[in-house]
Enzyme design. Structure first.
Site, PDB file in Angstrom:
ATOM      1  N   GLU A  97       0.812  -1.134   0.063  1.00  0.00           N
ATOM      2  CA  GLU A  97      -0.051   0.061   0.066  1.00  0.00           C
ATOM      3  C   GLU A  97       1.074   1.414   0.066  1.00  0.00           C
ATOM      4  O   GLU A  97       1.852   1.212   0.817  1.00  0.00           O
ATOM      5  CB  GLU A  97      -0.879   0.121   1.247  1.00  0.00           C
ATOM      6  CG  GLU A  97      -2.035   1.284   1.345  1.00  0.00           C
ATOM      7  CD  GLU A  97      -2.660   1.389   2.785  1.00  0.00           C
ATOM      8  OE1 GLU A  97      -3.391   2.161   2.827  1.00  0.00           O
ATOM      9  OE2 GLU A  97      -2.180   0.421   3.772  1.00  0.00           O
ATOM     10  N   LYS A 137     -10.613   2.627  -1.503  1.00  0.00           N
ATOM     11  CA  LYS A 137     -10.611   2.088  -0.014  1.00  0.00           C
ATOM     12  C   LYS A 137     -11.622   2.411   0.566  1.00  0.00           C
ATOM     13  O   LYS A 137     -12.328   3.737   0.764  1.00  0.00           O
ATOM     14  CB  LYS A 137      -9.238   2.571   0.871  1.00  0.00           C
ATOM     15  CG  LYS A 137      -9.006   1.855   2.401  1.00  0.00           C
ATOM     16  CD  LYS A 137      -7.910   2.288   2.755  1.00  0.00           C
ATOM     17  CE  LYS A 137      -7.622   1.717   4.088  1.00  0.00           C
ATOM     18  NZ  LYS A 137      -6.231   2.045   4.669  1.00  0.00           N
ATOM     19  N   CYS A 177      -5.529  -2.490   2.961  1.00  0.00           N
ATOM     20  CA  CYS A 177      -5.169  -2.391   4.560  1.00  0.00           C
ATOM     21  C   CYS A 177      -6.488  -2.546   5.603  1.00  0.00           C
ATOM     22  O   CYS A 177      -6.963  -3.694   5.571  1.00  0.00           O
ATOM     23  CB  CYS A 177      -4.419  -1.156   4.653  1.00  0.00           C
ATOM     24  SG  CYS A 177      -3.520  -1.090   6.402  1.00  0.00           S
TER      25      CYS A 177
END
Length: 301
Positions: free
Chosen positions: A48, A121, A158
């Site tokens: 990431e 995200k 994540c």
């Protein structure tokens, strides 16, 4: 009856420490992508926000200058050329500017260099050392699956990896492999807190609950960021890994060294096992309306 042919794919997780120089990090990523390709990889996951330090340790106005628009993003363009040259799939993590919004995003680059689209995200953390809500809007793409040359890929980022709903949503849409690029390490407010084993077990559960392989790529190294309250420090613990469809770890890195992890899976064989196991046959979506609530009460009828 004719036996169904296998469909082998080789997946890879990269792991390295970042500097705060975009060109240097891009060079490292390219070097490791090439090393992974030499090992036979078809799908290669980079960690990431690999263009620089994990800047979310601080709430700083100047760090918004790190964001760039999706269109003609220089790192994405570089990775498109590399993917086309090597014939590999490369998801590319970047800090996206979209007019007055900002996202923690992934562009999915196919083996011919084509950009298949964007994932933003969905779950945005906010805690000491991981102050992402200051920088990122919540993603608006929903969970997506990308049809690449080698497999249908679901990718999340994540903090998304802690949510089983995200993994299930991607597999319901046909994902054959789950990818999770990550930046996680020590906790600045509590140096005794070590989440690495918890982090791995949660994702191993996603692989086992959905009967799909899973790839997690994390960075290593110590990063110090000047914040409004002084210096903040995180030591990223790596431990990148590849899990098989029952959650078993088949390749793993340590907490310090650069790594190129590789594993091969027969997606046709895994598909047969997934279908025969009955997990998706016996689901009861009509009973899951409570998942549409925040507190478990008054689910939509």
């Amino acid at each position: 009856m004719e036996k169904r042919k296998g469909r082998e794919v080789v997946v890879s997780a990269l792991q390295f420490s970042c500097t705060d120089d975009v060109a240097a990090n891009l060079a490292t990523a390219e070097r490791l992508v090439r090393a992974s390709h030499k090992k036979g990889s078809n799908i290669i996951l980079i960690q990431e926000l690999f263009e620089g330090y994990y800047f979310c340790q601080a709430q700083r106005e100047d760090f918004f200058q790190r964001a760039k628009p999706y269109k003609d993003h220089p790192t994405i363009l570089s990775m498109q050329k590399l993917a086309k040259e090597l014939g590999v799939v490369i998801p590319v993590s970047f800090f996206e500017e979209a007019n007055n919004a900002h996202y923690n995003s992934i562009a999915m680059i196919d083996a011919d260099g084509a950009d298949l689209g964007l994932y933003r995200k969905s779950h945005i953390p906010d805690g000491p050392g991981y102050q992402e809500k200051f920088y990122f809007n919540p993603g608006d793409t929903g969970f997506k699956v990308f049809q690449t040359k080698f497999a249908k890929i679901g990718v999340a980022i994540c903090w998304d990896q802690w949510f089983p709903e995200a993994a299930r949503a991607m597999v319901l849409q046909g994902a054959e492999i789950l990818l999770y690029p990550t930046a996680i390490g020590s906790e600045p407010q509590d140096q005794g807190l070590d989440s690495r084993d918890h982090w791995k077990r949660v994702m191993q559960g996603h692989a086992g609950a959905n009967l799909v392989p899973l790839v997690a790529s994390n960075r290593v190294g110590k990063e110090i960021i000047q914040t409004e309250h002084g210096k903040s420090e995180i030591t990223f613990y790596g431990n990148s890994f590849i899990a098989g469809p029952t959650g078993e770890i088949v390749a793993a890195a340590d907490d310090k060294e650069e790594a190129v992890l590789v594993a091969e899976f027969d997606l046709e064989k895994i598909k047969s096992i997934r279908h025969s196991w009955g997990l998706f046959r016996d689901r009861r979506p009509d009973l899951y309306k409570v998942l549409l609530t925040s507190d478990g009460s008054n689910p939509l009828l």
